[in-house]
Write a protein that holds these residues in place. Structure first.
Motif, mmCIF file in Angstrom:
data_model
loop_
_atom_site.group_PDB
_atom_site.id
_atom_site.type_symbol
_atom_site.label_atom_id
_atom_site.label_comp_id
_atom_site.label_asym_id
_atom_site.label_seq_id
_atom_site.Cartn_x
_atom_site.Cartn_y
_atom_site.Cartn_z
ATOM 1 N N ASP A 91 5.122 0.430 0.901
ATOM 2 C CA ASP A 91 6.162 -0.591 0.854
ATOM 3 C C ASP A 91 5.548 -1.965 1.091
ATOM 4 O O ASP A 91 4.608 -2.098 1.867
ATOM 5 N N ALA A 93 5.061 -5.337 2.917
ATOM 6 C CA ALA A 93 5.281 -5.692 4.326
ATOM 7 C C ALA A 93 6.269 -6.840 4.483
ATOM 8 O O ALA A 93 6.853 -7.024 5.542
ATOM 9 N N ALA A 94 6.457 -7.616 3.432
ATOM 10 C CA ALA A 94 7.392 -8.735 3.434
ATOM 11 C C ALA A 94 7.895 -8.918 2.009
ATOM 12 O O ALA A 94 7.295 -8.400 1.062
ATOM 13 N N ASP A 97 5.169 -10.111 -0.288
ATOM 14 C CA ASP A 97 3.936 -9.335 -0.192
ATOM 15 C C ASP A 97 3.697 -8.654 -1.536
ATOM 16 O O ASP A 97 4.042 -7.496 -1.730
ATOM 17 N N SER A 100 0.163 -5.790 -2.900
ATOM 18 C CA SER A 100 -0.443 -5.510 -1.600
ATOM 19 C C SER A 100 -0.997 -4.106 -1.477
ATOM 20 O O SER A 100 -1.530 -3.746 -0.438
ATOM 21 N N ASN A 101 -0.897 -3.329 -2.526
ATOM 22 C CA ASN A 101 -1.334 -1.944 -2.500
ATOM 23 C C ASN A 101 -2.079 -1.665 -3.802
ATOM 24 O O ASN A 101 -1.617 -2.068 -4.872
ATOM 25 N N GLU A 148 13.077 -6.156 6.341
ATOM 26 C CA GLU A 148 12.460 -5.203 7.254
ATOM 27 C C GLU A 148 12.107 -3.936 6.506
ATOM 28 O O GLU A 148 12.966 -3.305 5.892
ATOM 29 N N VAL A 149 10.822 -3.544 6.557
ATOM 30 C CA VAL A 149 10.372 -2.304 5.930
ATOM 31 C C VAL A 149 11.106 -1.141 6.570
ATOM 32 O O VAL A 149 11.328 -1.111 7.771
#
Length: 172
Positions: A91, A93-94, A97, A100-101, A148-149
């Motif tokens: 997921d 993070a923000a 974001d 990000s992966n 919020e994750v």
């Protein structure tokens, strides 16, 4: 119609409406694993099994991913690929974001305004062969700050796929 059948009809219609209302995105191509969307990485949670809908592509093939936003939310979409199941998905993070992966293929797919908006995103699948691949679509929403994750800011759908025919590659 008899009055005794009206409660049954009302119950059936309310059940169908309730399950349709729970969906926020509807992946149409490739075929989705299942309709649930609330728990990552694929809608039902960490132990979400592969489903009966499996689509086969060629390794390295460029395909069109298609989906509909069934409940309008501001935000964006992301498409990711895991060659062996669903454990590589993460997921954001923000809200901002992006990419990000390493599993992310395309991020920041802009949200269109309007209920029932249809989306198409061209992606190129990895040049490999695998028989347990998963394509993930995530809707990232921004209308309920703070982001919020693990809360109701994300919706997930996955497609179970097979990649074959990529010369010089191995099965994942």
């Amino acid at each position: 119609m008899h009055f005794r059948t009206l409660p049954v009809v009302a119950f059936v219609l309310s059940t169908l409406t309730a399950s349709a209302a729970a969906a926020h995105i509807a992946l149409s191509e490739p075929a989705p694993r299942q309709p649930d969307q609330k728990a990552g990485p694929c809608g039902l949670g960490a132990n979400d099994p592969r489903g009966p809908n499996v689509t086969t592509f060629q390794g390295g093939e460029t395909i069109m991913v298609r989906w509909t936003e069934t409940v309008e939310h501001p935000g964006h979409f992301r498409i990711s690929f895991d060659p062996d199941g669903q454990d590589d998905f993460g997921d954001p993070a923000a809200f901002d974001d992006f990419y990000s992966n390493p599993a992310v293929l395309v991020d920041q797919i802009a949200d269109q305004v309007g209920f029932g908006s249809m989306y198409e995103q061209e992606i190129t699948l990895p040049l490999m062969s695998c028989d347990n691949c998963t394509l993930q679509l995530v809707q990232v929403m921004t209308d309920k700050p703070p982001y919020e994750v693990g809360t109701n800011d994300l919706y997930y759908q996955c497609a179970d796929i097979i990649l074959e025919g990529a010369a010089g590659t191995t099965t994942g």
